[in-house]
Design a protein around this motif. Structure first.
Motif, PDB file in Angstrom:
ATOM      1  N   LYS A 299      11.420  55.817  84.008  1.00 32.49           N
ATOM      2  CA  LYS A 299      12.669  55.718  84.777  1.00 32.49           C
ATOM      3  C   LYS A 299      13.678  56.751  84.318  1.00 32.49           C
ATOM      4  O   LYS A 299      14.321  57.425  85.088  1.00 32.49           O
ATOM      5  CB  LYS A 299      13.279  54.312  84.608  1.00 32.49           C
ATOM      6  CG  LYS A 299      12.538  53.263  85.386  1.00 32.49           C
ATOM      7  CD  LYS A 299      12.973  53.254  86.844  1.00 32.49           C
ATOM      8  CE  LYS A 299      11.975  52.467  87.659  1.00 32.49           C
ATOM      9  NZ  LYS A 299      10.861  53.272  88.123  1.00 32.49           N
ATOM     10  N   PHE A 308       5.471  61.745  97.283  1.00 33.02           N
ATOM     11  CA  PHE A 308       4.844  60.413  97.133  1.00 33.02           C
ATOM     12  C   PHE A 308       5.857  59.324  97.464  1.00 33.02           C
ATOM     13  O   PHE A 308       7.038  59.467  97.161  1.00 33.02           O
ATOM     14  CB  PHE A 308       4.390  60.245  95.673  1.00 33.02           C
ATOM     15  CG  PHE A 308       2.904  60.275  95.503  1.00 33.02           C
ATOM     16  CD1 PHE A 308       2.205  61.478  95.534  1.00 33.02           C
ATOM     17  CD2 PHE A 308       2.184  59.094  95.348  1.00 33.02           C
ATOM     18  CE1 PHE A 308       0.827  61.511  95.386  1.00 33.02           C
ATOM     19  CE2 PHE A 308       0.799  59.118  95.187  1.00 33.02           C
ATOM     20  CZ  PHE A 308       0.127  60.330  95.202  1.00 33.02           C
ATOM     21  N   ARG A 311       9.792  54.718 102.390  1.00 27.37           N
ATOM     22  CA  ARG A 311      10.535  53.479 102.617  1.00 27.37           C
ATOM     23  C   ARG A 311       9.743  52.530 103.511  1.00 27.37           C
ATOM     24  O   ARG A 311       9.792  51.331 103.341  1.00 27.37           O
ATOM     25  CB  ARG A 311      11.874  53.822 103.290  1.00 27.37           C
ATOM     26  CG  ARG A 311      12.692  52.628 103.773  1.00 27.37           C
ATOM     27  CD  ARG A 311      13.150  51.764 102.657  1.00 27.37           C
ATOM     28  NE  ARG A 311      13.923  52.462 101.646  1.00 27.37           N
ATOM     29  CZ  ARG A 311      15.186  52.804 101.786  1.00 27.37           C
ATOM     30  NH1 ARG A 311      15.834  52.561 102.913  1.00 27.37           N
ATOM     31  NH2 ARG A 311      15.828  53.420 100.813  1.00 27.37           N
ATOM     32  N   LEU A 362       2.844  53.253  96.378  1.00 27.07           N
ATOM     33  CA  LEU A 362       3.306  54.634  96.557  1.00 27.07           C
ATOM     34  C   LEU A 362       2.115  55.518  96.921  1.00 27.07           C
ATOM     35  O   LEU A 362       1.196  55.693  96.131  1.00 27.07           O
ATOM     36  CB  LEU A 362       3.958  55.134  95.267  1.00 27.07           C
ATOM     37  CG  LEU A 362       5.141  54.291  94.750  1.00 27.07           C
ATOM     38  CD1 LEU A 362       5.622  54.819  93.402  1.00 27.07           C
ATOM     39  CD2 LEU A 362       6.294  54.289  95.757  1.00 27.07           C
ATOM     40  N   ARG A 392      10.923  68.302 113.877  1.00 24.58           N
ATOM     41  CA  ARG A 392      11.685  67.085 114.163  1.00 24.58           C
ATOM     42  C   ARG A 392      12.650  67.232 115.328  1.00 24.58           C
ATOM     43  O   ARG A 392      13.194  66.231 115.828  1.00 24.58           O
ATOM     44  CB  ARG A 392      12.425  66.653 112.884  1.00 24.58           C
ATOM     45  CG  ARG A 392      13.110  65.312 112.915  1.00 24.58           C
ATOM     46  CD  ARG A 392      12.281  64.118 113.343  1.00 24.58           C
ATOM     47  NE  ARG A 392      11.039  63.932 112.656  1.00 24.58           N
ATOM     48  CZ  ARG A 392      10.864  63.206 111.552  1.00 24.58           C
ATOM     49  NH1 ARG A 392      11.893  62.634 110.989  1.00 24.58           N
ATOM     50  NH2 ARG A 392       9.686  63.073 110.993  1.00 24.58           N
TER      51      ARG A 392
HETATM   52  C1  SDX Z   1      10.396  61.778 104.403  1.00 20.12           C
HETATM   53  O1  SDX Z   1      12.085  57.579 106.470  1.00 20.12           O
HETATM   54  C2  SDX Z   1      11.222  58.410 106.931  1.00 20.12           C
HETATM   55  O2  SDX Z   1      10.528  58.093 107.880  1.00 20.12           O
HETATM   56  C3  SDX Z   1      11.193  59.782 106.255  1.00 20.12           C
HETATM   57  C4  SDX Z   1      10.085  60.733 106.687  1.00 20.12           C
HETATM   58  C5  SDX Z   1      10.260  61.184 108.119  1.00 20.12           C
HETATM   59  O3  SDX Z   1       9.257  61.542 108.727  1.00 20.12           O
HETATM   60  O4  SDX Z   1      11.431  61.284 108.572  1.00 20.12           O
HETATM   61  O5  SDX Z   1       8.823  60.101 106.531  1.00 20.12           O
HETATM   62  C6  SDX Z   1      10.107  62.013 105.848  1.00 20.12           C
HETATM   63  O6  SDX Z   1      11.537  61.826 104.010  1.00 20.12           O
HETATM   64  C7  SDX Z   1       9.252  61.442 103.489  1.00 20.12           C
HETATM   65  C8  SDX Z   1       9.728  61.150 102.024  1.00 20.12           C
HETATM   66  C9  SDX Z   1       9.919  62.492 101.308  1.00 20.12           C
HETATM   67  N1  SDX Z   1      10.536  62.261  99.962  1.00 20.12           N
HETATM   68  C10 SDX Z   1       9.811  62.360  98.839  1.00 20.12           C
HETATM   69  O7  SDX Z   1       8.599  62.583  98.794  1.00 20.12           O
HETATM   70  C11 SDX Z   1      10.641  62.175  97.558  1.00 20.12           C
HETATM   71  C12 SDX Z   1       9.887  61.284  96.564  1.00 20.12           C
HETATM   72  N2  SDX Z   1       9.855  59.902  97.096  1.00 20.12           N
HETATM   73  C13 SDX Z   1      10.930  59.039  96.808  1.00 20.12           C
HETATM   74  O8  SDX Z   1      12.036  59.451  96.179  1.00 20.12           O
HETATM   75  C14 SDX Z   1      10.920  57.698  97.518  1.00 20.12           C
HETATM   76  O9  SDX Z   1       9.631  57.237  97.533  1.00 20.12           O
HETATM   77  C15 SDX Z   1      11.522  57.672  98.900  1.00 20.12           C
HETATM   78  C16 SDX Z   1      12.873  58.295  98.928  1.00 20.12           C
HETATM   79  C17 SDX Z   1      10.639  58.383  99.860  1.00 20.12           C
HETATM   80  C18 SDX Z   1      11.626  56.188  99.320  1.00 20.12           C
HETATM   81  O10 SDX Z   1      12.542  55.622  98.490  1.00 20.12           O
HETATM   82  P1  SDX Z   1      12.903  54.056  98.574  1.00 20.12           P
HETATM   83  O11 SDX Z   1      12.242  53.399  99.714  1.00 20.12           O
HETATM   84  O12 SDX Z   1      14.392  53.941  98.449  1.00 20.12           O
HETATM   85  O13 SDX Z   1      12.195  53.484  97.318  1.00 20.12           O
HETATM   86  P2  SDX Z   1      12.843  53.385  95.862  1.00 20.12           P
HETATM   87  O14 SDX Z   1      13.486  54.701  95.503  1.00 20.12           O
HETATM   88  O15 SDX Z   1      13.674  52.153  95.806  1.00 20.12           O
HETATM   89  O16 SDX Z   1      11.524  53.216  94.974  1.00 20.12           O
HETATM   90  C19 SDX Z   1      10.894  51.932  94.826  1.00 20.12           C
HETATM   91  C20 SDX Z   1      10.235  52.002  93.457  1.00 20.12           C
HETATM   92  C21 SDX Z   1      11.197  52.404  92.344  1.00 20.12           C
HETATM   93  O17 SDX Z   1      10.673  51.895  91.143  1.00 20.12           O
HETATM   94  P3  SDX Z   1      11.295  50.440  90.603  1.00 20.12           P
HETATM   95  O18 SDX Z   1      12.794  50.617  90.547  1.00 20.12           O
HETATM   96  O19 SDX Z   1      10.846  49.416  91.614  1.00 20.12           O
HETATM   97  O20 SDX Z   1      10.653  50.266  89.236  1.00 20.12           O
HETATM   98  O21 SDX Z   1       9.211  53.030  93.477  1.00 20.12           O
HETATM   99  C22 SDX Z   1       9.573  54.064  92.563  1.00 20.12           C
HETATM  100  C23 SDX Z   1      11.047  53.909  92.273  1.00 20.12           C
HETATM  101  O22 SDX Z   1      11.364  54.426  90.997  1.00 20.12           O
HETATM  102  N3  SDX Z   1       9.287  55.325  93.255  1.00 20.12           N
HETATM  103  C24 SDX Z   1       8.747  56.401  92.683  1.00 20.12           C
HETATM  104  C25 SDX Z   1       8.606  57.347  93.713  1.00 20.12           C
HETATM  105  N4  SDX Z   1       9.060  56.832  94.855  1.00 20.12           N
HETATM  106  C26 SDX Z   1       9.473  55.586  94.574  1.00 20.12           C
HETATM  107  N5  SDX Z   1       8.387  56.648  91.405  1.00 20.12           N
HETATM  108  C27 SDX Z   1       7.866  57.889  91.169  1.00 20.12           C
HETATM  109  N6  SDX Z   1       7.690  58.844  92.106  1.00 20.12           N
HETATM  110  C28 SDX Z   1       8.051  58.609  93.382  1.00 20.12           C
HETATM  111  N7  SDX Z   1       7.882  59.535  94.302  1.00 20.12           N
END
Ligand code: SDX
Length: 437
Positions: A299, A308, A311, A362, A392
């Motif tokens: 964290k 990776f 939402r 994930l 998009r």
């Molecule tokens: C896009 O919404 C859409 O449809 C978007 C999209 C589209 O077509 O428009 O699909 C395009 O934006 C894809 C996403 C691209 N972003 C990334 O790849 C960035 C890395 N991913 C994340 O930061 C995250 O997964 C999100 C932003 C995509 C989603 O975030 P959420 O739903 O708010 O989830 P969260 O941050 O609350 O994470 C939940 C848990 C947490 O751990 P805990 O607090 O439960 O212990 O999962 C962990 C997070 O720390 N986590 C990750 C992670 N993503 C979530 N840990 C490590 N690496 C990651 N990538």
């Protein structure tokens, strides 16, 4: 008898109360509680930072089932569209609700080809950007500036709106290509009315006035697939931004420009750039994917596995599967191997075996493999988010049109729960402590 949900609560006088709220059921059986009267009747609002559980609207454009890894544009599965449809086919489907007939598609393609030219004054605007300007800084500015060049009164829908739809779809490839040419100090190349949408973009990006240029049909084909995969994704961050901008009756250019700004963030459309930079860093650091997976689990590391997680998808992002296969096919056909693709696959395998990723569901998302293809085509890494925006555009336009055509649409204006100081007395200058929060 329509379905309802009962909420039991205590009113301001402490008396037990109950309110019945209607349940809305969608065409795929999703259910939502209509809280339209909640505040007026109970004084309560709901609180949901990040809108994790909150629906902003009812929409007929795109359906996602995050548990089953389903994505459909107007009911058509993404796997079928990515294989069989041209990007402008899909744009027409998303915006106007139906796949175009042959004559409609021909007309749509011709109109877009005719409008791909930029106003000559825009060239000077590009010249004004500093050499190292980020492609998204240029795209956000130039998208909003279209409002300066095309000032017809647009209204909600109809002739001028449809003309602006054509203008955006036609000019965004030119805007991105001009931004790229500006960044490398090479001459802008005009669009050609003789080429298809993807072919035209590639020639504007990579052709030079000094020599003939042949578009690689494999690149055009895979670019079409990438654009189709990015075309819409229901109420994601940037589309929600477009909808809320449009809800104030901002123009289509201004609403889409707001979407470009919102897409740029590294947690959203900026992730495809971050993925490649992460893979390159892993390669330069010796390629130890296990070390990176461990870091992503810490964290306090502030590091996330870019590309990776999602939402909505708590299963494989169907687009990631399509794009991964397209990357394999393209590199196989070109007989090139890319160490970053190998690292990406190793990283995926290591993460999907790790309890931290499995427990949090994930999986690779749309951004995890797309950069491998853009990089193979010679598109600069910093321009990857602009490529996401290019794909998009139809989705943003479709949602802006759907919202404008909804007679019940109201300006978006969320409420809040205030947590600041209660009423305070003014403090004369010499008596202020000045502590900032
Ligand atoms: C896009 O919404 C859409 O449809 C978007 C999209 C589209 O077509 O428009 O699909 C395009 O934006 C894809 C996403 C691209 N972003 C990334 O790849 C960035 C890395 N991913 C994340 O930061 C995250 O997964 C999100 C932003 C995509 C989603 O975030 P959420 O739903 O708010 O989830 P969260 O941050 O609350 O994470 C939940 C848990 C947490 O751990 P805990 O607090 O439960 O212990 O999962 C962990 C997070 O720390 N986590 C990750 C992670 N993503 C979530 N840990 C490590 N690496 C990651 N990538």
């Amino acid at each position: 008898m329509s379905e309802t949900v009962a909420i039991h609560y205590k009113d301001a006088q402490g008396a037990e109360q109950k309110i019945e709220l209607p349940v809305i059921t969608g065409s795929e059986n999703e259910k939502g509680i209509d809280i339209g009267v909640l505040r007026a009747k109970t004084g309560f609002i709901t609180l949901d930072p990040g809108y994790m559980n909150t629906g902003a609207c009812q929409s007929a454009i795109t359906y996602i089932d995050g548990d089953k890894g389903i994505l459909r544009y107007r009911g058509f599965p993404i796997e079928v569209l990515a294989e069989k449809a041209k990007f402008l086919d899909v744009a027409h489907l998303l915006i106007y609700g139906a796949l175009p007939t042959k004559s409609q598609l021909l007309n749509f393609e011709n109109e877009i080809a005719q409008h791909a030219l930029l106003h000559e004054d825009m060239k000077e605007m590009f010249e004004a950007f500093p050499k190292g300007a980020h492609p998204m800084a240029m795209l956000t500015s130039m998208m909003a500036s279209l409002s300066a060049f095309y000032q017809d009164d647009e209204g909600a829908a109809g002739e001028v709106f449809d003309l602006n739809v054509v203008r955006i779809l036609a000019k965004v490839p030119s805007l991105i290509a001009y931004g790229y040419k500006r960044s490398v100090g090479r001459p802008f190349m005009y669009p050609s009315t003789k080429l298809g949408y993807c072919e035209n973009f590639l020639q504007m990006m990579f052709s030079l006035p000094t020599e003939p240029y042949e578009v690689d049909p494999d690149y055009a084909e895979v670019l079409n697939q990438l654009l189709v995969c990015h075309a819409d994704h229901e109420q994601n961050c940037s589309t929600s931004t477009v909808r809320i901008a449009r809800s104030s009756r901002a123009s289509l250019f201004a609403s889409v420009a707001a979407g470009v700004c919102s897409l740029w963030g590294p947690l959203h459309g900026g992730a495809n750039q971050e993925v490649i930079e992460m893979l390159q860093w892993i390669k330069d650091d010796g390629g130890d994917v296990k070390k990176v997976v461990e870091l992503a689990k810490k964290k306090d590391s502030g590091f996330r596995l870019m590309g990776f997680g999602h939402r909505v998808y708590k299963n494989f992002d169907p687009r990631a599967k399509i794009i991964k296969a397209a990357a394999d096919k393209l590199l196989g056909k070109l007989k090139v191997s890319d160490p970053l693709l190998d690292i990406a696959k190793e990283l995926e395998e290591a993460a999907l075996k790790d309890a931290y990723f499995v427990e949090r569901k994930l999986y690779p998302n749309v951004d995890f493999y797309s950069g491998i293809i853009y990089k193979t085509m010679g598109i600069p890494v910093k321009a990857f988010p602009a490529m996401f925006a290019l794909g998009r555009m139809p989705g943003w336009i479709a949602h802006a049109r759907e919202l404008s055509n909804d007679p019940a649409n109201k300006i978006g204006r969320p409420r809040q729960i205030y947590t600041g100081p209660n009423v305070s007395s003014f403090v004369p200058l010499e008596q202020r402590a000045g502590a900032r929060s």
